[in-house]
Design a protein around this motif. Structure first.
Motif, PDB file in Angstrom:
ATOM      1  N   UNK A   1       1.203  -0.939   0.179  1.00 25.89           N
ATOM      2  CA  UNK A   1       0.362   0.302   0.001  1.00 25.89           C
ATOM      3  C   UNK A   1       0.327   1.386  -0.210  1.00 25.89           C
ATOM      4  N   UNK A   2       0.444   2.506  -0.913  1.00 30.55           N
ATOM      5  CA  UNK A   2       1.202   3.344  -0.932  1.00 30.55           C
ATOM      6  C   UNK A   2       0.207   4.373  -1.377  1.00 30.55           C
ATOM      7  N   UNK A   3       0.300   5.989  -1.464  1.00 27.02           N
ATOM      8  CA  UNK A   3      -0.697   6.366  -2.043  1.00 27.02           C
ATOM      9  C   UNK A   3      -0.235   6.684  -3.657  1.00 27.02           C
ATOM     10  N   UNK A   4      -1.321   6.630  -3.906  1.00 27.46           N
ATOM     11  CA  UNK A   4      -1.673   7.246  -5.518  1.00 27.46           C
ATOM     12  C   UNK A   4      -0.940   7.932  -6.123  1.00 27.46           C
ATOM     13  N   UNK A   5      -0.109   9.573  -5.588  1.00 31.05           N
ATOM     14  CA  UNK A   5       1.004  10.605  -5.689  1.00 31.05           C
ATOM     15  C   UNK A   5       2.452   9.987  -6.118  1.00 31.05           C
ATOM     16  N   UNK A   6       2.780   9.294  -5.329  1.00 32.31           N
ATOM     17  CA  UNK A   6       3.917   8.719  -5.926  1.00 32.31           C
ATOM     18  C   UNK A   6       4.269   7.432  -6.771  1.00 32.31           C
ATOM     19  N   UNK A   7       2.547   6.774  -7.154  1.00 30.28           N
ATOM     20  CA  UNK A   7       2.484   5.819  -7.892  1.00 30.28           C
ATOM     21  C   UNK A   7       1.930   6.574  -8.726  1.00 30.28           C
ATOM     22  N   UNK A   8       1.767   7.304  -8.774  1.00 31.00           N
ATOM     23  CA  UNK A   8       1.177   8.190 -10.450  1.00 31.00           C
ATOM     24  C   UNK A   8       3.194   8.899 -11.115  1.00 31.00           C
ATOM     25  N   UNK A   9       3.783   9.594 -10.098  1.00 29.79           N
ATOM     26  CA  UNK A   9       5.247  10.322 -10.918  1.00 29.79           C
ATOM     27  C   UNK A   9       6.061   9.257 -10.979  1.00 29.79           C
ATOM     28  N   UNK A  10       5.774   7.995 -10.137  1.00 27.41           N
ATOM     29  CA  UNK A  10       7.192   6.786 -10.810  1.00 27.41           C
ATOM     30  C   UNK A  10       6.772   6.126 -11.939  1.00 27.41           C
ATOM     31  N   UNK A  11       5.222   5.513 -12.348  1.00 23.33           N
ATOM     32  CA  UNK A  11       4.590   5.210 -13.584  1.00 23.33           C
ATOM     33  C   UNK A  11       5.023   5.867 -14.322  1.00 23.33           C
ATOM     34  N   UNK A  12       4.625   6.957 -14.740  1.00 19.79           N
ATOM     35  CA  UNK A  12       5.225   7.878 -16.319  1.00 19.79           C
ATOM     36  C   UNK A  12       6.733   7.324 -16.433  1.00 19.79           C
ATOM     37  N   UNK A  13       7.631   7.846 -15.166  1.00 16.58           N
ATOM     38  CA  UNK A  13       8.815   7.960 -16.063  1.00 16.58           C
ATOM     39  C   UNK A  13       9.315   6.519 -15.712  1.00 16.58           C
TER      40      UNK A  13
END
Length: 320
Positions: free
Chosen positions: A81-93
């Protein structure tokens, strides 16, 4: 003939050894209340029950989403489990992970300092607001709230200054009047109100997307997702944990308090924990529109170069 029988017995023995090989699942989470589903899943044995006795479970705790995603990138975490913010930022990269379930909605509030002069959201014009980490989910939620009153942060040409600080340190910042407000997760919002004379500016039902504000999600490495049986077993355990929390909130609180103390040595206040539970919703649902808007805000903040997150959310395993 004797050699033939010995050969057949050897093949059967080796096949049996292969079938008995233990899998290892590396679960990541934060030792705080918004990761309650993972904590309950571990403490109640749901993960072990569903993954099977031959599966070894390893756990890794981190203090922020950036560290979680870095650990997942280096394969130190398979799922968690993690916040969606970091998940989004790392996914784009580096699109090598996916959101496979929701975990907690809400659980975040906006609190103003006693002598800040901030009575409404619009009063944050020219003020300093504490956030847990730059690029965090609470950072994105604050930016969403500011948009509603035509405000922006200084980094993007606005007037509101962001100040990154650990949530546990925010009460001291309020007392010292080093910040005017804080966008933070519970129970720290409750702590600011009760121990630092903070004033609740936006509660969890009105901050950013309100009850649809996605605070915590289940994320898995793409490579780990190839083992469908393990993924589905994990999600069954996650669902069991969510159900238990909903049906037994008081017992769940006691379990979380003990877990965090055993893990960190820190005693979590029972009253603060109870208040926090009133301000969040455990769930497996994922509001894809909210996640998309979070990506758009992150792009506007220059945290990511693109808001194209097609493929980030994969609920096929959950739907099974």
């Amino acid at each position: 003939m004797k050699k033939l029988w010995i050969g057949l017995l050897l093949i059967i023995f080796l096949a049996g050894c292969g079938n008995g090989k233990s899998d290892t699942v590396k679960i990541g989470y934060f030792p705080n209340l918004t990761h309650v589903a993972t904590i309950i899943g571990l403490e109640k044995g749901y993960f072990q029950d569903e993954l099977g006795k031959d599966t070894k479970i390893e756990t890794k705790t981190v203090s922020n989403g950036g560290l979680f995603m870095e650990a997942m990138t280096t394969k130190a975490i398979d799922i968690g489990t993690v916040g969606p913010g970091p998940a989004i930022n790392f996914y784009v990269k580096n699109p090598q992970h996916h959101i496979v379930s929701g975990a907690v909605n809400g659980g975040a509030v906006l609190v103003a300092g006693e002598n800040s002069g901030v009575e409404t959201l619009a009063d944050l014009d020219g003020k300093r607001v504490a956030i847990p980490v730059i690029g965090s989910t609470q950072d994105v939620m604050l930016r969403k709230a500011l948009q509603d009153v035509d405000l922006n942060v200084k980094e993007n040409g606005g007037t509101v200054e962001l100040y990154a600080a650990a949530p546990a340190d925010t009460a001291s910042l309020f007392v010292q009047e080093s910040v005017d407000a804080a966008a933070t997760q519970e129970p720290w919002g409750y702590v600011l109100e009760t121990q630092a004379n903070g004033k609740l500016l936006l509660d969890w039902e009105n901050f950013a997307w309100g009850k649809d504000s996605t605070n915590t999600v289940v994320v898995a490495r793409e490579e780990f997702l190839k083992n469908e049986e393990l993924v589905e077993a994990y999600l069954r355990a996650h669902q069991n944990a969510v159900t238990f929390i909903r049906e037994n909130p008081e017992e769940a609180q006691e379990i979380v308090i003990k877990h965090i103390k055993d893990l960190t040595g820190k005693e979590v206040n029972a009253e603060e924990t109870a208040a926090a539970f009133e301000h969040l919703e455990v769930t497996t649902d994922v509001n894809e529109q909210v996640i998309k808007e979070m990506a758009e805000i992150s792009k506007e903040a220059d945290y990511i170069e693109s808001d194209d997150i097609d493929g980030l959310i994969n609920l096929d395993y959950l739907n099974k």
